[in-house]
Write a protein that holds these residues in place. Structure first.
Motif, PDB file in Angstrom:
ATOM      1  N   PRO A 199      38.677 -32.746  55.068  1.00  0.00           N
ATOM      2  CA  PRO A 199      39.266 -32.264  53.827  1.00  0.00           C
ATOM      3  C   PRO A 199      38.209 -31.269  53.185  1.00  0.00           C
ATOM      4  O   PRO A 199      38.739 -30.295  52.458  1.00  0.00           O
ATOM      5  CB  PRO A 199      39.497 -33.284  52.772  1.00  0.00           C
ATOM      6  N   ASP A 200      36.778 -31.308  53.501  1.00  0.00           N
ATOM      7  CA  ASP A 200      35.951 -30.261  53.180  1.00  0.00           C
ATOM      8  C   ASP A 200      36.258 -28.729  53.605  1.00  0.00           C
ATOM      9  O   ASP A 200      36.080 -28.056  52.740  1.00  0.00           O
ATOM     10  CB  ASP A 200      34.543 -30.544  53.547  1.00  0.00           C
ATOM     11  N   GLN A 201      36.976 -28.719  54.657  1.00  0.00           N
ATOM     12  CA  GLN A 201      37.440 -27.383  55.107  1.00  0.00           C
ATOM     13  C   GLN A 201      38.938 -27.000  54.482  1.00  0.00           C
ATOM     14  O   GLN A 201      39.241 -25.696  54.848  1.00  0.00           O
ATOM     15  CB  GLN A 201      37.555 -27.602  56.900  1.00  0.00           C
ATOM     16  N   LEU A 202      39.522 -27.892  53.876  1.00  0.00           N
ATOM     17  CA  LEU A 202      40.935 -27.454  53.474  1.00  0.00           C
ATOM     18  C   LEU A 202      40.737 -27.039  51.914  1.00  0.00           C
ATOM     19  O   LEU A 202      41.482 -26.235  51.416  1.00  0.00           O
ATOM     20  CB  LEU A 202      41.760 -28.851  53.553  1.00  0.00           C
ATOM     21  N   LEU A 203      39.841 -27.718  51.358  1.00  0.00           N
ATOM     22  CA  LEU A 203      39.862 -27.446  49.659  1.00  0.00           C
ATOM     23  C   LEU A 203      38.767 -26.341  49.432  1.00  0.00           C
ATOM     24  O   LEU A 203      37.847 -26.410  50.081  1.00  0.00           O
ATOM     25  CB  LEU A 203      39.628 -28.824  49.175  1.00  0.00           C
ATOM     26  N   ASN A 204      38.980 -25.482  48.477  1.00  0.00           N
ATOM     27  CA  ASN A 204      37.964 -24.527  48.045  1.00  0.00           C
ATOM     28  C   ASN A 204      37.764 -24.889  46.310  1.00  0.00           C
ATOM     29  O   ASN A 204      38.037 -25.782  45.719  1.00  0.00           O
ATOM     30  CB  ASN A 204      38.534 -23.061  48.207  1.00  0.00           C
ATOM     31  N   SER A 205      36.817 -23.970  45.980  1.00  0.00           N
ATOM     32  CA  SER A 205      36.200 -24.175  44.465  1.00  0.00           C
ATOM     33  C   SER A 205      37.416 -24.224  43.609  1.00  0.00           C
ATOM     34  O   SER A 205      37.632 -24.703  42.503  1.00  0.00           O
ATOM     35  CB  SER A 205      35.375 -23.191  44.453  1.00  0.00           C
ATOM     36  N   VAL A 206      38.347 -23.272  43.884  1.00  0.00           N
ATOM     37  CA  VAL A 206      39.463 -23.278  42.916  1.00  0.00           C
ATOM     38  C   VAL A 206      40.167 -24.767  42.834  1.00  0.00           C
ATOM     39  O   VAL A 206      40.855 -25.073  41.915  1.00  0.00           O
ATOM     40  CB  VAL A 206      40.550 -22.051  43.294  1.00  0.00           C
ATOM     41  N   ASP A 207      40.523 -25.314  44.012  1.00  0.00           N
ATOM     42  CA  ASP A 207      40.949 -26.321  44.192  1.00  0.00           C
ATOM     43  C   ASP A 207      40.196 -27.477  43.312  1.00  0.00           C
ATOM     44  O   ASP A 207      40.875 -28.354  42.625  1.00  0.00           O
ATOM     45  CB  ASP A 207      41.191 -27.066  45.574  1.00  0.00           C
ATOM     46  N   TYR A 208      39.035 -27.348  43.222  1.00  0.00           N
ATOM     47  CA  TYR A 208      38.101 -28.340  42.850  1.00  0.00           C
ATOM     48  C   TYR A 208      38.335 -28.223  41.054  1.00  0.00           C
ATOM     49  O   TYR A 208      38.184 -29.305  40.403  1.00  0.00           O
ATOM     50  CB  TYR A 208      36.801 -28.305  43.410  1.00  0.00           C
ATOM     51  N   ALA A 209      38.299 -26.865  40.823  1.00  0.00           N
ATOM     52  CA  ALA A 209      38.568 -26.575  39.544  1.00  0.00           C
ATOM     53  C   ALA A 209      39.616 -27.177  38.824  1.00  0.00           C
ATOM     54  O   ALA A 209      39.687 -27.858  37.552  1.00  0.00           O
ATOM     55  CB  ALA A 209      38.353 -25.113  39.210  1.00  0.00           C
ATOM     56  N   VAL A 210      40.816 -26.971  39.460  1.00  0.00           N
ATOM     57  CA  VAL A 210      42.076 -27.633  38.919  1.00  0.00           C
ATOM     58  C   VAL A 210      42.087 -28.875  38.935  1.00  0.00           C
ATOM     59  O   VAL A 210      42.427 -29.679  38.015  1.00  0.00           O
ATOM     60  CB  VAL A 210      43.236 -26.992  40.039  1.00  0.00           C
ATOM     61  N   LEU A 211      41.442 -29.604  40.176  1.00  0.00           N
ATOM     62  CA  LEU A 211      41.521 -31.070  39.997  1.00  0.00           C
ATOM     63  C   LEU A 211      40.716 -31.748  39.161  1.00  0.00           C
ATOM     64  O   LEU A 211      41.071 -32.777  38.270  1.00  0.00           O
ATOM     65  CB  LEU A 211      40.921 -31.706  41.516  1.00  0.00           C
ATOM     66  N   GLY A 212      39.515 -31.109  38.890  1.00  0.00           N
ATOM     67  CA  GLY A 212      38.425 -31.804  37.670  1.00  0.00           C
ATOM     68  C   GLY A 212      39.275 -31.594  36.433  1.00  0.00           C
ATOM     69  O   GLY A 212      39.088 -32.522  35.395  1.00  0.00           O
TER      70      GLY A 212
END
Length: 314
Positions: free
Chosen positions: A214-227
């Motif tokens: 999944p590291d190759q699928l998710l980006n910083s925007v995804d991590y921001a929304v998830l967080g």
């Protein structure tokens, strides 16, 4: 387990701890003024004389900046950085270690219940380790020009004075609501893991990248929304415990008598004089601080983890 697997696992745990510590430091450095405002709102029950009255979050920030300067906005910054860095580092370390333990001899992914148990276990350990630091941070944040007692000059002076005037047990005031606040981290990390799986599922459809990476699928925007999303859910459900803890951790008056005896005393007095609203005082600056702060935390954590993985492969 082979002898070669054990060092790799230990190294991985230290990598998660390093990523967590870096995330915690970045979060505090950016968001600390809102933390000061939140703490002052939380303890202001309308009956204390040493705290200024603020109309809203913006008014509080401008008032503190005008009357106390940058030092007021960053009151308690050192214990805040220390506590957050240690907390996030230990939290990610023990959370990952618990997940690994629960995952042994399991072919399928961990269930939400096991994610919850892992987060709760990590949170309880972190609370016991860091409560003294959070107590000092709270007291430093509540020092204002209206304070009647001699102010603490800094982190070391606060520890020394508390030990001298109140004894070691004072460092664990608020530990009961702190342990209940384990639910905050448990809710947040469970929500984060489940939402992360949903994001990976959605992004892996039609993707040539295997979903096991999944590291190759998710980006910083995804991590921001998830967080941010996981943090908001946790705040709404656990915030009253934060108010109870802050009120318990206030410095005693000149007579040495604490304003509140225990958690139940806080609950009764708050409900009596302020109603339900009293348990949510300061939630606006808390959301303003923690939603973006959680985004920053997970962006830093996930990206530092990626860098450490790459370095390990090389």
């Amino acid at each position: 387990m082979s002898t070669t697997e054990s060092p790799k696992r230990d190294k991985w745990q230290w990598e998660t701890a390093t990523a967590g510590a870096a995330a915690g430091f970045a979060t505090v450095a950016v968001m600390h003024p809102l933390d000061v405002v939140r703490t002052r709102f939380q303890v202001n029950d309308g009956r204390v004389s040493h705290l200024p009255r603020y109309n809203n979050t913006a008014h509080a920030i401008f008032s503190i900046a005008r009357s106390e300067g940058l030092r007021g906005l960053y009151a308690g910054f050192l214990p805040g950085v220390l506590g957050s860095t240690i907390s996030w580092g230990l939290y990610f370390f023990f959370y990952d270690k618990a997940k690994q333990r629960y995952a042994r001899n399991r072919e399928e992914k961990l269930t939400p219940g096991l994610h919850l148990a892992s987060a709760a276990e990590a949170g309880a350990i972190v609370s016991l380790c860091t409560n003294p630091v959070w107590l000092v941070k709270t007291r430093l944040q509540l020092q204002t020009p209206l304070h009647q007692t001699r102010p603490y000059s800094g982190l070391y002076d606060a520890f020394k004075t508390i030990m001298k005037e109140e004894g070691f047990s004072a460092f664990y005031r608020g530990i009961v609501p702190s342990l209940f606040l384990v639910s905050h981290g448990a809710i947040q990390f469970t929500a984060y893991e489940e939402l992360r799986n949903i994001f990976v599922d959605l992004k892996s459809r039609g993707s040539t990248v295997h979903r096991e990476n999944p590291d190759q699928l998710l980006n910083s925007v995804d991590y921001a929304v998830l967080g941010a999303s996981s943090k908001i859910a946790a705040i709404l459900l656990s915030y009253p415990f934060q108010v109870i803890r802050s009120r318990l951790q206030q410095r005693p008056g000149g007579d040495g008598v604490p304003r509140y005896i225990d958690s139940w005393h806080v609950v009764k007095e708050t409900a009596r004089f302020e109603g339900v609203r009293g348990f949510y005082k300061g939630i606006t600056p808390n959301l303003l601080k923690n939603a973006p702060a959680s985004s920053i935390t997970f962006i830093v954590y996930e990206n530092v983890l990626k860098l450490l993985k790459l370095a390990r492969k090389e």
